[in-house]
Design a protein around this motif. Structure first.
Motif, short mmCIF file in Angstrom:
data_model
loop_
_atom_site.label_atom_id
_atom_site.label_comp_id
_atom_site.label_asym_id
_atom_site.label_seq_id
_atom_site.Cartn_x
_atom_site.Cartn_y
_atom_site.Cartn_z
N ALA A 39 21.83 24.18 -40.20
CA ALA A 39 22.92 24.72 -39.91
C ALA A 39 22.99 25.62 -38.56
N GLY A 40 22.31 26.71 -38.76
CA GLY A 40 22.09 27.58 -37.77
C GLY A 40 21.37 26.95 -36.47
N LEU A 41 20.40 26.19 -36.56
CA LEU A 41 19.57 25.41 -35.69
C LEU A 41 20.59 24.61 -34.83
N CYS A 42 21.23 23.86 -35.63
CA CYS A 42 22.31 22.96 -35.02
C CYS A 42 23.48 23.56 -34.11
N LEU A 43 23.89 24.65 -34.78
CA LEU A 43 24.90 25.30 -33.93
C LEU A 43 24.22 25.63 -32.63
N THR A 137 28.25 12.87 -20.67
CA THR A 137 27.97 13.85 -21.40
C THR A 137 28.51 13.83 -22.85
N THR A 138 29.45 13.53 -23.10
CA THR A 138 30.01 13.51 -24.40
C THR A 138 29.13 12.33 -25.32
N LEU A 139 28.66 11.17 -24.61
CA LEU A 139 28.18 10.05 -25.51
C LEU A 139 26.71 10.76 -25.74
N LYS A 140 26.11 11.63 -24.58
CA LYS A 140 24.79 12.03 -24.82
C LYS A 140 24.84 13.12 -25.99
N LEU A 141 25.65 13.93 -26.00
CA LEU A 141 25.71 15.05 -27.05
C LEU A 141 25.92 14.33 -28.34
N ILE A 142 26.62 13.24 -28.42
CA ILE A 142 26.76 12.42 -29.69
C ILE A 142 25.25 11.71 -30.18
N ILE A 143 24.82 11.15 -29.23
CA ILE A 143 23.39 10.56 -29.56
C ILE A 143 22.42 11.46 -29.84
N PHE A 144 22.51 12.58 -29.03
CA PHE A 144 21.54 13.82 -29.27
C PHE A 144 21.79 14.19 -30.62
N ASN A 145 22.78 14.36 -31.45
CA ASN A 145 22.88 15.00 -32.58
C ASN A 145 22.78 13.95 -33.86
N VAL A 146 23.06 12.51 -33.42
CA VAL A 146 22.72 11.54 -34.26
C VAL A 146 21.31 11.36 -34.44
N VAL A 147 20.48 11.95 -33.52
CA VAL A 147 18.74 11.93 -33.73
C VAL A 147 18.74 13.18 -34.35
N TRP A 148 19.05 14.23 -33.71
CA TRP A 148 18.62 15.68 -33.96
C TRP A 148 18.78 16.02 -35.53
N ILE A 149 19.85 15.61 -36.16
CA ILE A 149 20.09 15.92 -37.48
C ILE A 149 19.46 15.35 -38.73
#
Length: 191
Positions: A39-43, A137-149
């Motif tokens: 959770a901390g890493l993600c934020l 940028t919004t799409l990139k943030l969503i894609i990034f988190n869909v992979v990152w998490i």
């Protein structure tokens, strides 16, 4: 957009401070501590991404002294995490120890040089919607988190799973030392 998603996956899955420390925290301290750590890493990772997107990171990191201070702060913090993981010992330590949590994950993400390099590569490249910076940028943030998490959950699960293999205390200690050694190798490579 597909190339961006693939780049995110390849850059995040490769061993760096975030995923290695996540697996190490999972192996040494368990699932619950690992969840707080993720959770901390993600934020922190998302805050770092926003710093790159907004240009704040470029302004701050343009100063060589600040870059050097952040590099050594990151190296020192990774060394500290490696020490905590390496000294966790055996399964008994795994059960009784409280390991790095939310604040540790947040701190690492904010001072992790690989995270800024990855974010810069991803958010300044791969233009797939040039008509709207905000939408792209919004799409990139969503894609990034869909992979990152999920990627970080897989690394955490892998670390935690080591403890269910009924390994000897000596083997568990060696795994903790190996994870700590991997983090120290990242530190050595970054310096």
């Amino acid at each position: 957009m597909i190339a961006f998603g693939l780049a995110v996956f390849l850059l995040i899955i490769t061993p760096g401070p975030g995923v290695l420390s996540t697996a190490g925290v999972g192996a040494a301290f368990g699932w619950n501590r690992g969840l707080f750590y993720i959770a901390g890493l993600c934020l922190g990772t998302n805050l770092g991404g926003l710093a790159v997107i907004s240009g704040v990171a470029a302004i701050i990191l343009a100063e060589p002294l600040i870059r050097t201070v952040l590099l050594f702060a990151s190296a020192a913090y990774l060394g500290y995490l490696a020490l905590r993981i390496g000294l966790a010992g055996t399964k008994i330590a795994f059960i009784r120890s409280t390991g790095p949590g939310f604040l540790a994950g947040l701190t690492l993400a904010l001072i992790n040089p690989k995270a800024y390099a990855v974010n810069t590569t991803l958010f300044t490249g791969f233009a797939f919607y040039p008509n709207s910076f905000a939408f792209e940028t919004t799409l990139k943030l969503i894609i990034f988190n869909v992979v990152w998490i999920p990627t970080h959950f897989v690394w955490l699960y892998s670390g935690v799973k080591l403890n269910t293999l009924n390994l000897s205390n000596n083997t568990q200690r060696l795994i903790n030392l190996f994870m700590a050694g991997c983090l120290l190798t990242v530190v050595a490579l970054s310096i």
